[in-house]
Structure formats: C-alpha cells, structure tokens
Design an enzyme around this catalytic site. Sequence first.
Site, PDB file in Angstrom:
ATOM      1  N   PHE A  69       1.263   1.222  -0.336  1.00 15.37           N
ATOM      2  CA  PHE A  69       0.461   0.836   0.827  1.00 15.37           C
ATOM      3  C   PHE A  69       0.141   1.975   1.792  1.00 15.37           C
ATOM      4  CE2 PHE A  69       3.619  -2.654  -0.075  1.00 15.37           C
ATOM      5  CZ  PHE A  69       2.831  -3.274  -1.033  1.00 15.37           C
ATOM      6  N   CYS A  70      -0.046   3.180   1.257  1.00 19.23           N
ATOM      7  CA  CYS A  70      -0.366   4.346   2.104  1.00 19.23           C
ATOM      8  C   CYS A  70       0.671   4.524   3.215  1.00 19.23           C
ATOM      9  CB  CYS A  70      -1.771   4.242   2.694  1.00 19.23           C
ATOM     10  SG  CYS A  70      -3.078   4.316   1.461  1.00 19.23           S
ATOM     11  N   ALA A  71       1.889   4.155   2.911  1.00 21.15           N
ATOM     12  CA  ALA A  71       3.018   4.358   3.828  1.00 21.15           C
ATOM     13  C   ALA A  71       4.242   4.670   2.973  1.00 21.15           C
ATOM     14  CB  ALA A  71       3.246   3.122   4.690  1.00 21.15           C
TER      15      ALA A  71
END
Length: 420
Positions: free
Chosen positions: A369-371
């Site tokens: 999730f781009c985290a």
Amino acid sequence: MTVTLVPSLPTLVTPSRPDPLGVLGVPGEINLDYAASAPCARAASDAVAELLPWYASVHRGAGALSRRCTLAYERARQTVGDFLGARPDDHVIFTRNTTDALNLLARALPAGTTVVTFAGEHHANLLPWPRGSVRLPVPDGPGGAVRSLDAALSELSRDARPGLPVLVAVTGASNVTGERWPIADLARVAHRHGARILVDAAQLAPHAPVDLAVLDVDYLALSGHKLYAPFGAGVLVGRADWLDAAPPYLAGGGATSHVGAATHEVRWATGPARHEAGTPNLLGAVALAAVCEALAGADRDALHAREQALVARLRTGIAALPHVVELRTFGPDTPRVGIVSFVVAGRDSAEVAAHLATAHRIGVRDGLFCAHPLARRLLTEAATRSGRRDLPSTALRASLGLGTTRSDVDALLAALATLS
C-alpha cells in the site's frame, strides 16, 4: 477488418444508496478499493458535462469561452478553499494529487528546514523531504504520537541552530489501517515549539470534515481521486510566505509577471499562479469543487455514523474468522475511517485478491500500500499477536466509501469464510 481493443463496458449507474454525491458504479461489481481511487460521483460528472461545451483556455483569452472557463477555475479554487477551511491569507494551489502537492511543498521549504515525520507515513509523505529530516518510530497510540513529537521537538530546539524552521508532516488517517491521528493535539505541540505542521489528508478528507482553521494546521494536501473526483486534480492549501518566497515548482507560462530578452530577466508571479505554470487542469478543478460543494451540503454526521456501522460490521466479521488477522497500529478501539487491512493465514495475498475478483466480483487491494515500512512492521506484529507462523508477506485492504452497502461487506466476509 475490425479489431476490438477493449471489451464493451457495462452501463454506469447511480446505485440506490444513501449518499449525497450519487457515486457511480457497475452493476454486479463490489468495489472495496475506495482508498486507492474512489469512484466518480455524479456531482462531479454533471459539473464536467455542463462545462464541456464551453471548454477553452484558462487565464489565456478574452473570448466568452475563455472568460467562462477562467471564472469556473477560480470559483473552483474558492469552493475547495472554503470546504477545507482555508484562511483569508492561505494559498489554494491546484496540483495533480497529494504526492504532487507534498513534493511542491518540499521544494518550497526554506533552506535548513528540518522535517519531522513518523515511520507510519505513506511514501508520498516520507520520500520528498530533504536529507537530515527526522523520522520518528511508529507510536503505540495517539497519545504516544503526541509525546514522541513533543520530545523530538524539544531535542531539536536544543540542538538545532536558532531560527531554522521545522515542519511536522503527518497523516490525518492511515492509508493502511484507517486509524485516525490526533491532528489537533499534534498541531498544538508543533506550534508550542515554533514548528509548522502539514497534514496529508488524502484518506481523511473523504470520510470526515477537515478544516485548517479548526485544526490549526499550517498546510494540508489531498487528492481529488480519493474524493470522488476524477481527472487527476489535487490541492496544496496553506500559508503563503514560504510558497511566495520559493522558486516556482514549474517554470513556464502563467507563473511569470514579466520575461525579458535575457535569460535572467524574469519576475515570477506571487500567489497560486507562481506554482501553476502551464495550462491548468480545468476539468479536474471543477470536478473536485463540485464534490466539495456536495459534501459541504450533506449531513456529514449521518454519513459518518453509517460508515462506522459498516466498518464495525467488517471488523467484527473478520475477528470471527480464525484464519483472518486484522492489521492495526494502535489499540482496537482507536477512531478510524473506512479502511481495514488484513491477511489470510496460509494464503498469498495477491492470489486471494485475484480469487475475490474472479470468483466473487469483489475488488480489494493487495500489497504493501505504498507504505512499506509500516505495512511490514504490522505484518510482523500481526504474526506475533496471533501466534501464527503462516501469515503472508503482503496484505489485503478493504476500503469503504459512500457507495458501500451492508451487503457488500457481508459478501466479502462470506467469501473470506470459504478460504478457510
């Protein structure tokens, strides 16, 4: 010979759901991926359709079409600013998305600025900041976040050269867990230490009112595509001084007040135009403003209560499935928006997402999730908390919005039950 490039698409409909924007959808498809890109709202679609016959240049012409489009663009700026509680001296700058807005502010920071973030941020709020920035560990709860920031800013005030600026950059709601961060409390701590604060509101604004003046934050960034508006528009809203003093984010037409014959003979504009060079995204701005206006006129308390009931139903259902483990950063009762991430023990998350899509017509997100720093940490903690050694290395995320129904949530839970 006729070549078919794409299959025919089903007719979009406005589901008979209690949302004020008329979220568009495809019959038979269950969209639980709002946190990546929310579906288009009828309010946005109608606003764009109304303007399209008049579509022309913005700030570039004297004809009737150009004047109308320029007025629509500047009215959109005012509407978005009002929706976000912009103060009279704040700038409202249209960007492509939250990532673009945060990179713009990163380019506008005064020399020597220290940026303080938490390790739980989306990459868009981790990667743009200058070297020497401070990344605090993920706290164990909202109170821990406040205490950690207070301690970090106290240390900075002792060690840093006097007068060098500090910016705190923090999310309003996690894009991994949906947990809300204590923005008003963090703002009070930041200002007590003479620092400014930026809020990444990409995941918070679609679910709850966000007001710069009420929260007392200095800058706010969000994406239209998370807020039911297509066409790639976002905004950076906040204090003017750093933005007016910085070099333009893009050099080009519209960002200047004068260009001479020599390369150095340039006077840059002040205000939003300084950072909006080139032909702007008129349709994106108008679509975003239409959504903001529709939400401003809605009963946000009722929408919040409805969403919270759906989130509680989803989380309770997941907790009842022994092979499904929820990811969370804070305690289980922390306030959150409509985002729930989880893993299915013994199952690869990408394969589960594909199965849900093909067998049940349910769309969810899989991955980190781009985290990445936060998601990997939460996966490790989930394994420890659950005592399971067969959890996958990536996760699944179900995110809810105005078009989500109770039957959508139940369909996901029923599908996950079959994976045991």
